[in-house]
Enzyme design. Structure first.
Site, PDB file in Angstrom:
ATOM      1  N   HIS A 272      -1.998  -2.354  -3.614  1.00  0.00           N
ATOM      2  CA  HIS A 272      -0.963  -1.390  -4.011  1.00  0.00           C
ATOM      3  C   HIS A 272      -1.544  -0.223  -4.810  1.00  0.00           C
ATOM      4  O   HIS A 272      -0.905   0.297  -5.715  1.00  0.00           O
ATOM      5  CB  HIS A 272       0.130  -2.080  -4.853  1.00  0.00           C
ATOM      6  CG  HIS A 272       1.059  -2.899  -4.020  1.00  0.00           C
ATOM      7  ND1 HIS A 272       2.086  -2.343  -3.312  1.00  0.00           N
ATOM      8  CD2 HIS A 272       1.087  -4.233  -3.754  1.00  0.00           C
ATOM      9  CE1 HIS A 272       2.732  -3.302  -2.648  1.00  0.00           C
ATOM     10  NE2 HIS A 272       2.142  -4.452  -2.903  1.00  0.00           N
TER      11      HIS A 272
ATOM     12  N   ASP B 270      -0.402  -8.339  -6.755  1.00  0.00           N
ATOM     13  CA  ASP B 270       0.379  -8.882  -5.631  1.00  0.00           C
ATOM     14  C   ASP B 270      -0.113  -8.330  -4.303  1.00  0.00           C
ATOM     15  O   ASP B 270      -0.717  -7.266  -4.242  1.00  0.00           O
ATOM     16  CB  ASP B 270       1.860  -8.548  -5.793  1.00  0.00           C
ATOM     17  CG  ASP B 270       2.098  -7.053  -5.935  1.00  0.00           C
ATOM     18  OD1 ASP B 270       1.314  -6.394  -6.664  1.00  0.00           O
ATOM     19  OD2 ASP B 270       3.033  -6.540  -5.323  1.00  0.00           O
ATOM     20  N   GLU B 271       0.171  -9.073  -3.271  1.00  0.00           N
ATOM     21  CA  GLU B 271      -0.024  -8.631  -1.884  1.00  0.00           C
ATOM     22  C   GLU B 271      -1.392  -7.996  -1.638  1.00  0.00           C
ATOM     23  O   GLU B 271      -1.501  -6.925  -1.067  1.00  0.00           O
ATOM     24  CB  GLU B 271       1.095  -7.651  -1.489  1.00  0.00           C
ATOM     25  CG  GLU B 271       2.470  -8.286  -1.576  1.00  0.00           C
ATOM     26  CD  GLU B 271       3.593  -7.359  -1.117  1.00  0.00           C
ATOM     27  OE1 GLU B 271       4.466  -7.814  -0.362  1.00  0.00           O
ATOM     28  OE2 GLU B 271       3.598  -6.180  -1.532  1.00  0.00           O
ATOM     29  N   VAL B 272      -2.445  -8.702  -2.080  1.00  0.00           N
ATOM     30  CA  VAL B 272      -3.795  -8.218  -1.807  1.00  0.00           C
ATOM     31  C   VAL B 272      -4.218  -8.754  -0.444  1.00  0.00           C
ATOM     32  O   VAL B 272      -4.378  -9.960  -0.267  1.00  0.00           O
ATOM     33  CB  VAL B 272      -4.784  -8.692  -2.892  1.00  0.00           C
ATOM     34  CG1 VAL B 272      -6.184  -8.155  -2.588  1.00  0.00           C
ATOM     35  CG2 VAL B 272      -4.316  -8.242  -4.266  1.00  0.00           C
TER      36      VAL B 272
END
Lengths: 507, 507
Positions: free
Chosen positions: A243, A303-305
């Site tokens: 992100h 998050d969301e790596v």
């Protein structure tokens, strides 16, 4: 709380807040609440009685003989601790208060700290209403109050769409009305970088949507002061290593280059943990952040790596082999998060991370908090606390995921301690956050979409665990929605047909 | 449409609209569009050049020598028909227009009627933009335009929640920007009766939410004028015999009393078709409505009529037996709708009804229009037109039924003529309506929730049947959303992350 049916008149003309020590935060709050309590009424009177010189609603009731014992002329505020004018709220802030409106009109607000006094002032303002005779009254009341959870947050995202400082301030007003105490500011993300860094001005110049859509240092100082005066902390989130595409343009080499068929495909992935320029940059950047934001906590995201880009990049893989963890991308993430934690630790800040870091079996420092936002939240809260981490719950409160109808019911019934665990685990639950991600939200709709839908979350996080009756909540929420509307905020209908005694009117 | 890449400067200082006949509607429109086109620019100049007496942006470009052939100094508007100052738009209004911006700067707008000229003016205003040099330009363009459907409506409901006159006016502005031409005003319903009847003032007094939440005769006249000036018709809906609980309180006997276990249970149902006071009342009421609203059409509702209450009531059943249709409640509905149609016919108005009247096999007058709002819309449109009724489509465009994400795609792809039928059937399709029912909508969120989500519907109803490419629509819609924002309306994000060059800023 005990609430009598006996009404006392508020002496609008003479009413004052009394305080036994000098305290700017409270003096400013008194002025705010004078406006909130008396502003609307005075306007109404001056409209209906424009031919007279009257300036206060009280005078038109004055023909009725006043007795000393049915009039409230003051709220006596007593704060035990010393008021510090440079005070900033923290996790340890004591928000408890006692509010007594005695039958003889003597009204007192006692608190250990200014933060409790602020909460009590809000309650006091909400207890005052206009009776059938058109005058302001308050019922004989006794309230002993404190929050169930210490961390009661609202997340707003100012990267997917920009939000103006003015909208953020109005949101802080509404948070105070709802006794939220943390503004989790997801300030930057892939899409844009509106934070105006003084160390790295190019981040904004290259990655804000426009140079109008940015937060200057002055804006941020202004917001922190505004929040502090309302007992609200501002925790900034600088999400990485994913992100963070907007961090890249000013810093060639910061982001991982994604490869396909043996060469760079032109796209970027997460921050490159293997680059030797990454950590000096992060050190400088978070040194600045710790200067700019006063709060003890910084949210580090995590998050969301996606591992795909790391997997594709030969330099990253060579680094991993050198470091002794070839092909273990969780280890690479752990390497990055550990370095980042150390950097943040060195500037004396605590970290909060999103749950994936934990889910990926990345070992993080024991004092890191984990915020739960997806999957089966009961299982996840149990797992996080079983490993001894402090936890925040967000999953059931993603208010950006709109649906038709009375969605407030599901927000109201979710509970951060609703999982199978030991008392020690429950004690690790620090609270929760209502999140309004910005994909479909900007100044046009942020306030109406968030309020009153965040109010059931506010009650869940403040009130005792047993406060779950839907019918009484519905009545309170309806009244509270209209209270927000009356104070000028566009809190939307939430419960089907109806109206507010004083409607929000588009100007 | 042909659009050249050649840009012409708009001569902001000298620009005028030329018209070869006196026409108040257009003169007023010219003023409006002068503000829309030049307002923002002028403001910007007066801010940056506040020390001078300059009043127009053009002066700061005037140092550059102007050539006659790259400057637009006028739009020459030619309306073939005679302009009538008391004109009101109708089903027969001709909205076609030709707009030419010639390479020599000569710009013409030709239309058969003022209504087409209004649409063309809107198009002209949208073609003008600020180029990289910061000056207003328009491209060499030729447009021949007319709507695919003659009825392009927005339904708002002011009964489940009240909407202010100001919000309704802003919505009319936005409708004009989107070339909608019918405001279907679902003005009253079960929950409240905000229409201030001069014949029956008690309806408002007893059944408005509050006496602030009403539309006075002056408000309505004001709205009709405001709409007319924008070429928008206002069709009021007075829904009956169901959805009319708010009509009851002033008129004991108008609503059916519902029985259980042999006696009245205290509740009411639809209007009582058997009562001998019902029709005299309706005659008087619709006589007033036909005086107040100028439009040729009145929407009579007729949806969701529950037969249960009629079934329970012994007087209603005795009446049905006397009339020769015992136990046939569709016949009772037909009896009522026929009487109502005759009343409306006698005041020279056409009727629109919701589909259930048709679904219940009630025979209605042949010139009644049927509005389709539920079930399989392809089947229903086919059935309605097969029986020879003119039809409007609303079902796929219930914008109150919100969901997360890019819901505009489904609104864009629905089509009123998307059913199996003959050409004769397709010719009976008069258009459609985007509906925003009011259960969760009031002034706090009505504009941001409706716009730009109604814009895909606007394009579907105006543009040729083959205009269905999603990618180009997405770009147009994104630009159009920002155009609404730039003009000061809170059109919300609809398509994921992004920004507008000039954002909406909460004040």
């Amino acid at each position: 709380m005990t609430l009598s049916e006996d009404q006392l008149l508020i002496d609008t003309d003479r009413f004052v807040f009394n305080l036994d020590q000098r305290c700017d935060i409270l003096t400013i709050a008194f002025q705010r609440y004078m406006d909130i309590i008396f502003g609307a009424v005075k306007n109404r009177v001056s409209q209906t009685k424009s031919d007279s010189n009257r300036t206060s609603v009280f005078e038109f009731a004055i023909t009725r003989p006043l007795r000393d014992d049915d009039v409230v002329t003051a709220l006596h505020v007593d704060v035990k601790g010393q008021c510090m004018d440079d005070a900033y709220p923290s996790l340890k802030s004591d928000e408890s208060y006692n509010l007594k409106i005695n039958p003889n009109g003597f009204a007192t607000l006692d608190a250990n700290e200014v933060w409790g006094a602020l909460r009590g002032l809000e309650t006091f303002s909400q207890l005052i209403y206009t009776n059938n005779g058109g005058v302001l009254v308050i019922n004989v009341t006794s309230i002993t109050d404190k929050p169930r959870f210490q961390h009661r947050g609202i997340l707003l995202d100012t990267s997917t769409h920009f939000l103006s400082v003015n909208a953020l301030k109005k949101n802080l007003d509404l948070m105070a009305m709802n006794k939220f105490n943390v503004f989790h500011w997801h300030i930057v993300d892939d899409q844009s970088f509106p934070y105006e860094s003084y160390t790295f001005p190019a981040m904004c110049e290259k990655s804000a949507y426009t140079m109008e859509d940015i937060y200057s240092q002055k804006d941020i100082a202004d917001l922190i002061e505004y929040a502090t005066l309302r007992g609200i902390r501002i925790i900034p989130e600088f999400d990485s290593p994913g992100h963070s595409l907007s961090w890249g343009p000013p810093f060639p080499g910061l982001l991982t280059k994604c490869y396909s068929a043996g060469k760079w495909d032109g796209s970027y992935g997460p921050i490159d943990p293997s680059s030797n320029t990454t950590y000096p940059f992060l050190t400088q950047f978070f040194a600045e952040i710790s200067q700019v934001f006063e709060d003890q906590f910084i949210h580090l995201g995590g998050d969301e790596v996606s591992f795909d880009c790391w997997k594709s990049n030969p330099d990253v893989n060579a680094f991993m082999t050198r470091m002794g963890f070839p092909n273990d991308y969780s280890k690479l993430e752990e390497y990055y998060m550990t370095k980042l934690h150390t950097i943040v630790d060195s500037v004396k800040r605590n970290s909060i991370i999103w749950q994936e870091v934990f889910d990926n079996n990345v070992t993080v420092a024991a004092n890191t908090w984990v915020e739960v936002w997806k999957g089966d939240y009961q299982k996840e809260m149990a797992a996080v606390t079983a490993r001894g981490y402090k936890a925040l719950l967000a999953s059931p409160w993603y208010l950006d995921l709109i649906s038709y109808g009375r969605d407030w019911l599901k927000y109201y019934l979710a509970d951060p301690q609703d999982f199978n665990g030991t008392q020690a685990q429950y004690d690790l639950v620090m609270g929760g956050e209502a999140c309004l991600w910005g994909e479909y939200v900007d100044d046009t709709n942020v306030l109406s979409r968030l309020w009153p839908r965040a109010s059931p979350v506010a009650e869940r996080l403040w009130s005792p665990i047993g406060t779950v009756d839907i019918q009484s909540a519905e009545m309170r929420l309806d009244e509270h929605r209209c209270r927000m509307v009356k104070r000028g905020y566009p809190a939307q209908p939430f419960n089907g047909p109806g109206f507010c005694p004083e409607e929000f009117v588009d100007k």
